[in-house]
Design a protein around this motif. Structure first.
Motif, PDB file in Angstrom:
ATOM      1  N   SER A 127     -50.621  52.775 -28.467  1.00 49.20           N
ATOM      2  CA  SER A 127     -50.453  51.657 -29.407  1.00 49.20           C
ATOM      3  C   SER A 127     -51.768  50.902 -29.603  1.00 49.20           C
ATOM      4  O   SER A 127     -52.347  50.377 -28.647  1.00 49.20           O
ATOM      5  N   PHE A 169     -52.093  48.052 -30.984  1.00 54.68           N
ATOM      6  CA  PHE A 169     -51.888  46.626 -30.717  1.00 54.68           C
ATOM      7  C   PHE A 169     -51.978  46.366 -29.208  1.00 54.68           C
ATOM      8  O   PHE A 169     -52.484  45.332 -28.780  1.00 54.68           O
ATOM      9  N   VAL A 225     -41.100  52.735 -26.929  1.00 57.25           N
ATOM     10  CA  VAL A 225     -40.230  51.957 -27.828  1.00 57.25           C
ATOM     11  C   VAL A 225     -39.326  52.850 -28.671  1.00 57.25           C
ATOM     12  O   VAL A 225     -38.346  52.375 -29.243  1.00 57.25           O
ATOM     13  N   TRP A 226     -39.667  54.141 -28.762  1.00 55.61           N
ATOM     14  CA  TRP A 226     -38.883  55.047 -29.612  1.00 55.61           C
ATOM     15  C   TRP A 226     -37.760  55.720 -28.851  1.00 55.61           C
ATOM     16  O   TRP A 226     -36.919  56.402 -29.451  1.00 55.61           O
ATOM     17  N   GLY A 273     -38.331  44.658 -30.811  1.00 52.16           N
ATOM     18  CA  GLY A 273     -38.364  46.040 -30.330  1.00 52.16           C
ATOM     19  C   GLY A 273     -39.761  46.637 -30.297  1.00 52.16           C
ATOM     20  O   GLY A 273     -39.915  47.864 -30.382  1.00 52.16           O
ATOM     21  N   LYS A 274     -40.786  45.802 -30.188  1.00 52.01           N
ATOM     22  CA  LYS A 274     -42.163  46.318 -30.282  1.00 52.01           C
ATOM     23  C   LYS A 274     -42.976  45.998 -29.035  1.00 52.01           C
ATOM     24  O   LYS A 274     -42.737  44.981 -28.386  1.00 52.01           O
ATOM     25  N   VAL A 275     -43.959  46.859 -28.769  1.00 53.71           N
ATOM     26  CA  VAL A 275     -45.011  46.533 -27.813  1.00 53.71           C
ATOM     27  C   VAL A 275     -46.231  46.113 -28.640  1.00 53.71           C
ATOM     28  O   VAL A 275     -46.377  46.570 -29.769  1.00 53.71           O
ATOM     29  N   GLU A 310     -51.510  48.189 -39.164  1.00 54.40           N
ATOM     30  CA  GLU A 310     -50.120  48.342 -39.633  1.00 54.40           C
ATOM     31  C   GLU A 310     -50.016  49.434 -40.691  1.00 54.40           C
ATOM     32  O   GLU A 310     -49.107  50.265 -40.654  1.00 54.40           O
TER      33      GLU A 310
END
Ligand SMILES: N[C@@H](CCC(=O)N[C@@H](CS)C(=O)NCC(=O)O)C(=O)O
Length: 205
Positions: A9, A11, A35-36, A49-51, A104
């Motif tokens: 990720s 982020f 997360v998936w 639901g995100k890191v 993004e």
């Protein structure tokens, strides 16, 4: 502190680069999170639901990388990555927004291109490519200013470095450097910082 973490990720990379810049990396315990996965419990820390999501020493949960990065920056006494006031602050925050937007768009494109062919939208992918190309062209125009003070890091430059690194990681075949030599030179310089060289993304083996 604990960080809900995924190795690919961008982020999360941003947060870890800030942790290295601020000398806080050793205080962060990484919790590997997919997360998936249908079994993920990431929503217990982030309803989106995100890191990344950061659990502070006080037990407060922070999410969204700009929030986590500014929090980490508040915990150290060294040179601040978020300039406190004035023009430098707005420039750094705008560049952070630009870098986050590029990331993004790149993540959206990557996910879209992984969908079954019959479900993919060329229009949607093309839109993300256009966003990234426009951002890169704008950054090439700004490259001399970015390069002006290579010794000083801020959240804007750091986020743009992470965004360019993500393009290399996911779309190595796209030559974003072509026609953007000044930006490419700046990126080469910024990549030499330990915060960047120590967080280069790799696919998990
Ligand atoms: N605005 C958020 C974006 C975080 C984000 O999109 N994380 C991705 C991984 S790169 C994620 O967890 N996606 C899961 C999902 O969208 O369901 C930030 O800056 O932290």
């Amino acid at each position: 502190m604990r960080l809900r973490y995924s190795p690919t990720s961008p982020f999360v990379r941003k947060v870890m680069a800030v942790a290295l810049e601020t000398g806080l990396a050793e205080s962060i315990n990484q919790i590997s999170t997919n997360v998936w996965s249908p079994d993920t419990d990431i929503q217990t820390h982030n309803p989106l639901g995100k890191v990344p999501a950061l659990i502070t020493e006080e037990g407060e949960v922070l999410y969204d990388s700009p929030v986590i990065c500014e929090y980490l920056d508040s915990l150290h006494e060294g040179a601040k990555l978020f300039p406190p006031v004035g023009g430098a602050r707005w420039t750094a925050l705008r560049r952070q927004a630009l870098g986050d937007g590029m990331i993004e768009a790149a993540v959206t494109r990557f996910l879209e291109e992984r969908r079954p062919e019959s479900e993919r939208s060329e229009t949607w992918t093309g839109r993300q490519k256009m966003v990234i190309a426009r951002a890169l062209d704008g950054l090439e125009e700004e490259a001399d200013e970015l390069s002006g003070d290579m010794d000083t890091m801020d959240i804007g430059k750091l986020t743009i470095g992470v965004a360019l690194g993500y393009l290399d990681f996911r779309f190595a075949g796209d030559d974003w450097r072509s026609g953007r030599g000044r930006l490419a030179d700046w990126f080469e310089g910024v990549n030499r910082r330990p915060s960047m060289s120590g967080t280069v993304p790799k696919n998990p083996s």
